[in-house]
Design a protein around this motif. Structure first.
Motif, PDB file in Angstrom:
ATOM      1  N   UNK A 120       0.833  -1.220   0.072  1.00 49.07           N
ATOM      2  CA  UNK A 120      -0.108   0.023   0.212  1.00 49.07           C
ATOM      3  C   UNK A 120       0.951   1.315   0.018  1.00 49.07           C
ATOM      4  N   UNK A 121       2.008   1.164   0.543  1.00 53.40           N
ATOM      5  CA  UNK A 121       3.051   2.349   0.697  1.00 53.40           C
ATOM      6  C   UNK A 121       3.612   2.561  -0.606  1.00 53.40           C
ATOM      7  N   UNK A 122       4.015   1.561  -1.400  1.00 53.31           N
ATOM      8  CA  UNK A 122       4.459   1.352  -2.803  1.00 53.31           C
ATOM      9  C   UNK A 122       3.256   2.099  -3.883  1.00 53.31           C
ATOM     10  N   UNK A 123       2.107   1.519  -3.535  1.00 56.42           N
ATOM     11  CA  UNK A 123       1.036   2.240  -4.408  1.00 56.42           C
ATOM     12  C   UNK A 123       0.858   3.605  -4.243  1.00 56.42           C
ATOM     13  N   UNK A 124       0.986   4.029  -2.898  1.00 59.61           N
ATOM     14  CA  UNK A 124       0.714   5.392  -2.782  1.00 59.61           C
ATOM     15  C   UNK A 124       1.800   6.235  -3.352  1.00 59.61           C
ATOM     16  N   UNK A 125       3.010   5.564  -3.416  1.00 56.46           N
ATOM     17  CA  UNK A 125       4.384   6.352  -3.812  1.00 56.46           C
ATOM     18  C   UNK A 125       4.282   6.563  -5.560  1.00 56.46           C
ATOM     19  N   UNK A 126       3.621   5.350  -6.144  1.00 56.24           N
ATOM     20  CA  UNK A 126       3.827   5.715  -7.291  1.00 56.24           C
ATOM     21  C   UNK A 126       2.703   6.528  -7.916  1.00 56.24           C
ATOM     22  N   UNK A 127       1.700   6.760  -7.175  1.00 53.57           N
ATOM     23  CA  UNK A 127       0.781   7.802  -7.578  1.00 53.57           C
ATOM     24  C   UNK A 127       1.151   9.225  -7.060  1.00 53.57           C
ATOM     25  N   UNK A 128       2.149   9.322  -6.416  1.00 51.94           N
ATOM     26  CA  UNK A 128       2.729  10.612  -5.876  1.00 51.94           C
ATOM     27  C   UNK A 128       4.102  10.744  -5.881  1.00 51.94           C
ATOM     28  N   UNK A 129       4.475  10.535  -6.927  1.00 53.77           N
ATOM     29  CA  UNK A 129       6.058  10.470  -7.403  1.00 53.77           C
ATOM     30  C   UNK A 129       6.593  12.034  -7.242  1.00 53.77           C
ATOM     31  N   UNK A 130       7.723  12.256  -6.650  1.00 53.35           N
ATOM     32  CA  UNK A 130       8.545  13.486  -6.751  1.00 53.35           C
ATOM     33  C   UNK A 130       8.549  13.962  -8.083  1.00 53.35           C
ATOM     34  N   UNK A 131       8.674  15.297  -8.397  1.00 57.07           N
ATOM     35  CA  UNK A 131       8.888  15.970  -9.576  1.00 57.07           C
ATOM     36  C   UNK A 131      10.217  15.396 -10.160  1.00 57.07           C
ATOM     37  N   UNK A 132      10.047  14.932 -11.391  1.00 62.22           N
ATOM     38  CA  UNK A 132      11.283  14.545 -12.274  1.00 62.22           C
ATOM     39  C   UNK A 132      11.560  12.979 -11.988  1.00 62.22           C
ATOM     40  N   UNK A 133      10.757  12.266 -11.232  1.00 59.38           N
ATOM     41  CA  UNK A 133      10.833  10.827 -10.829  1.00 59.38           C
ATOM     42  C   UNK A 133       9.716  10.205 -11.894  1.00 59.38           C
TER      43      UNK A 133
END
Length: 147
Positions: A120-133
């Motif tokens: 669930x953390x990974x899913x969140x991170x993939x949907x909220x990537x930092x600029x340039x990632x």
């Protein structure tokens, strides 16, 4: 180059060096989910890579996961069951039995497994990537044999 590893040596939470998109450059990251011989890795520079083949030429183990504290207080996105909306929240407690999560800022908490919390953390991170990632994705299709 990192020392190659066999896919059976990996676990969720392990720190690895992986050949991002097979371009010959190895980056350090953490495994957030494993499905069979495929891993879902968040690199420490912010990029994510989904369905990474865990093979000797692609990924090598740097450090085994020793505890689950690295997911404490992390935002999550739980995949819905069926037609419902995904649930946003965060991990408010990590212990030996799993992770207590709060969803939708409701104050309601429940316990899920460490593995489900990491995914669930990974899913969140993939949907909220930092600029340039970027979120790179490998396909699950096997190469067709030549006839």
């Amino acid at each position: 180059l990192p020392v190659p590893s066999d896919f059976t040596t990996f676990g969720i939470g392990d720190i690895v060096d992986s050949n991002l998109q097979d371009k010959g450059l190895f980056y350090r990251g953490r495994i957030y989910s494993i499905r069979g011989e495929w891993a879902f890795i968040e690199y420490f520079d912010g990029d994510c890579e989904s369905a990474v083949p865990l093979n000797k030429n692609k990924t090598s183990l740097v450090q085994k996961n020793k505890n689950w504290n690295w997911i404490q207080n992390r935002p999550i996105l739980l995949e819905s069951d069926g037609d419902g909306a995904d649930e946003a929240g965060y991990i408010c407690e990590v212990n030996a039995n799993g992770c207590k999560i709060e969803v939708n800022q409701s104050g309601e908490t429940r316990v899920i497994s460490h593995e489900d919390a990491a995914e669930a953390v990974f899913r969140h991170n993939c949907n909220n990537l930092p600029t340039g990632c970027e979120n790179y994705s490998w396909g699950f299709l096997r190469p067709q044999s030549e006839t």
